[in-house]
Design an enzyme around this catalytic site. Sequence first.
Site, PDB file in Angstrom:
ATOM      1  N   GLU A 174      -0.004  -9.001  -3.464  1.00 22.60           N
ATOM      2  CA  GLU A 174       0.551  -8.927  -2.115  1.00 22.60           C
ATOM      3  C   GLU A 174      -0.300  -9.619  -1.051  1.00 22.60           C
ATOM      4  O   GLU A 174      -0.820  -8.972  -0.123  1.00 22.60           O
ATOM      5  CB  GLU A 174       0.766  -7.462  -1.723  1.00 22.60           C
ATOM      6  CG  GLU A 174       1.678  -6.725  -2.691  1.00 22.60           C
ATOM      7  CD  GLU A 174       1.949  -5.290  -2.271  1.00 22.60           C
ATOM      8  OE1 GLU A 174       1.342  -4.811  -1.299  1.00 22.60           O
ATOM      9  OE2 GLU A 174       2.795  -4.646  -2.914  1.00 22.60           O
ATOM     10  N   GLU A 387       6.035  -3.552  -8.831  1.00 24.82           N
ATOM     11  CA  GLU A 387       5.760  -2.210  -8.302  1.00 24.82           C
ATOM     12  C   GLU A 387       7.039  -1.710  -7.652  1.00 24.82           C
ATOM     13  O   GLU A 387       7.752  -2.485  -7.005  1.00 24.82           O
ATOM     14  CB  GLU A 387       4.677  -2.208  -7.205  1.00 24.82           C
ATOM     15  CG  GLU A 387       3.247  -2.303  -7.678  1.00 24.82           C
ATOM     16  CD  GLU A 387       2.259  -2.266  -6.494  1.00 24.82           C
ATOM     17  OE1 GLU A 387       2.565  -1.682  -5.430  1.00 24.82           O
ATOM     18  OE2 GLU A 387       1.178  -2.867  -6.642  1.00 24.82           O
TER      19      GLU A 387
HETATM   20  C1  GBH Z   1       1.918  -1.467  -2.490  1.00 18.16           C
HETATM   21  O1  GBH Z   1       2.204  -2.183  -1.317  1.00 18.16           O
HETATM   22  C2  GBH Z   1       0.470  -1.687  -2.862  1.00 18.16           C
HETATM   23  O2  GBH Z   1       0.342  -2.759  -3.776  1.00 18.16           O
HETATM   24  C3  GBH Z   1      -0.174  -0.467  -3.453  1.00 18.16           C
HETATM   25  O3  GBH Z   1      -1.553  -0.663  -3.524  1.00 18.16           O
HETATM   26  C4  GBH Z   1       0.202   0.751  -2.624  1.00 18.16           C
HETATM   27  O4  GBH Z   1      -0.451   1.893  -3.038  1.00 18.16           O
HETATM   28  C5  GBH Z   1       1.690   0.922  -2.738  1.00 18.16           C
HETATM   29  O5  GBH Z   1       2.345  -0.201  -2.223  1.00 18.16           O
HETATM   30  C6  GBH Z   1       2.255   2.113  -1.983  1.00 18.16           C
HETATM   31  O6  GBH Z   1       2.149   1.929  -0.609  1.00 18.16           O
HETATM   32  O7  GBH Z   1       3.243   0.900   7.868  1.00 18.16           O
HETATM   33  O8  GBH Z   1       4.969  -0.508   8.773  1.00 18.16           O
HETATM   34  O9  GBH Z   1       2.684  -1.293   8.741  1.00 18.16           O
HETATM   35  C7  GBH Z   1       3.513  -2.048  -0.836  1.00 18.16           C
HETATM   36  C8  GBH Z   1       3.729  -2.903   0.385  1.00 18.16           C
HETATM   37  C9  GBH Z   1       2.888  -3.308   2.567  1.00 18.16           C
HETATM   38  C10 GBH Z   1       4.067  -1.330   2.136  1.00 18.16           C
HETATM   39  C11 GBH Z   1       2.330  -2.702   3.855  1.00 18.16           C
HETATM   40  C12 GBH Z   1       3.534  -0.726   3.411  1.00 18.16           C
HETATM   41  C13 GBH Z   1       2.828  -1.182   5.639  1.00 18.16           C
HETATM   42  C14 GBH Z   1       4.018  -1.187   6.552  1.00 18.16           C
HETATM   43  N1  GBH Z   1       3.164  -2.280   1.580  1.00 18.16           N
HETATM   44  N2  GBH Z   1       3.292  -1.766   4.377  1.00 18.16           N
HETATM   45  S1  GBH Z   1       3.711  -0.472   8.104  1.00 18.16           S
END
Ligand code: GBH
Length: 486
Positions: A174, A387
């Site tokens: 990511e 994922e």
């Molecule tokens: C994954 O990212 C990760 O690869 C993993 O490590 C993590 O534990 C898992 O998801 C569960 O979260 O709060 O509006 O700023 C998923 C993609 C990108 C989703 C960042 C959450 C934050 C959005 N993530 N996003 S916000």
Amino acid sequence: YPTEQKNESWSFPKDFWWGVAGAAWQVEGAVKAEGRGPSVWDVLAHRVTNFAYENGTADISDNHYYMYKQDIARIAALGVKAYSFSISWSRIMPFGRGPVNQLAIDHYNDLINTCLEYGVIPMATLYHWDTPLALQDTYGGWLSENIVNDFVEYARVCYAAFGDRVDHWFTVNEPSVFCNQYPLPAMYFKNFTIPNIQQPFYCGHHVLLAHSQAYHLGTSMMSNSTIGWKSNGGYKVPLTNSSEDAEAVQRAWDFTEGWWSDPIYLTGDYNDNVKAFVSDFLPPFSDQQKTAILGSADLYAHDAYTAQFNYAPDGGIAACVANSSNPLYPACANTTFTYSPQDGGWLIGPASDPLASWLYKATEWVPPFLHYIKDTWAKDLPIAVSEFGFAEPFERQKSYLQDILFDPIRSSYYHDYMRAILIALSEGVNVVGCLAWSFVDNFEWASAYGVRFGMQYVNFSDPELPRYYKASFFEYKSAFDIYQEK
Ligand code: GBH
């Protein structure tokens, strides 16, 4: 539950990798053991007040560094076919470059061999956000082109050590998430003079160079390998059918999935929106770099959790410009995860929880999403859901164990998501596997232990860190078993 009629036209192909995922820094603990060097996340959690929820750290977390044998046994007991883990760069090379730590090589060798003994396919990610601190301190980590060689050398060590038994590799997890994490908090990390808004794009530039070189190196060193990277984002739905919202959706694709996928799968170079944004400060890719970037993946792996609505800012682009933000930047493609009248009733999940407000169970959007990935980028390449997962609302975490273990919303997420993959498969999308996040509750980055994605509960107050299967793990299993081609 009502009994469901099995749909005879659906099936998961025989070699479908039905699996689970985790990542080094989130599950391993043992941060000072056996020669591991620190990563930027150790500093963020330890030094930056309130960076992580309740100032949690991953010093112990699931202690998977020592409990991997039992963890692999527990997933194998449910018939899980693939385990996707990440390798800690600062274990292998405590300084990010230079000396290789044999104890870390021994550790991952044993983890991999344990998978193989149990008939579980090991899948390795080289980098899941835990940049070796030494590289951040020396040259700013991903902000510097120096990281390209260092990453490739690290990849070489891993391929040489594990490539005889690991066929499935992901270079980076990511990039739009970890690149957008720049700038790191200035008090604790050297400030590398690049303006804040430009930092994610410097990072991104070096990620594309590092990824593409590591891809070609791996292809030359291993004969049976499948090498990719892990994309992220989600299906983007226009909030209304206005043309402004359609453009906002396109900008959102361009600055998340498209930032990487257009260069890697389509052209070797950025899409027009990103290019226009970065052309003022970044050097263009050379022809040689473009050639190396284009085609540097054997599959399209997407961490695809949810969907979102996108819409133009109030007052449109003009207002965005007036606010002096670049009209091309995603700030001008607003995103909402909020319930909307046209959303077909997304089930409220942790979205009601301030720590995971981005996550809705929007599984009805999964088939169109997978089609979009195929039509836009993957074309004939296989697609993996590398994922997917769900966190039960926060309130439930604090309630009784029997409530935690009976996790109906997560269960229905896995049930419906697996159906959605079956629909996409039956419509001709070549989905080769899915990896559930996660096999255990773990350290959820800034949300620390406040948000739990595990299909196993971990009692973090008990020093033995016992694991307990949640109902969702069995739901995930039966959702697969019913449709598995025998
Ligand atoms: C994954 O990212 C990760 O690869 C993993 O490590 C993590 O534990 C898992 O998801 C569960 O979260 O709060 O509006 O700023 C998923 C993609 C990108 C989703 C960042 C959450 C934050 C959005 N993530 N996003 S916000």
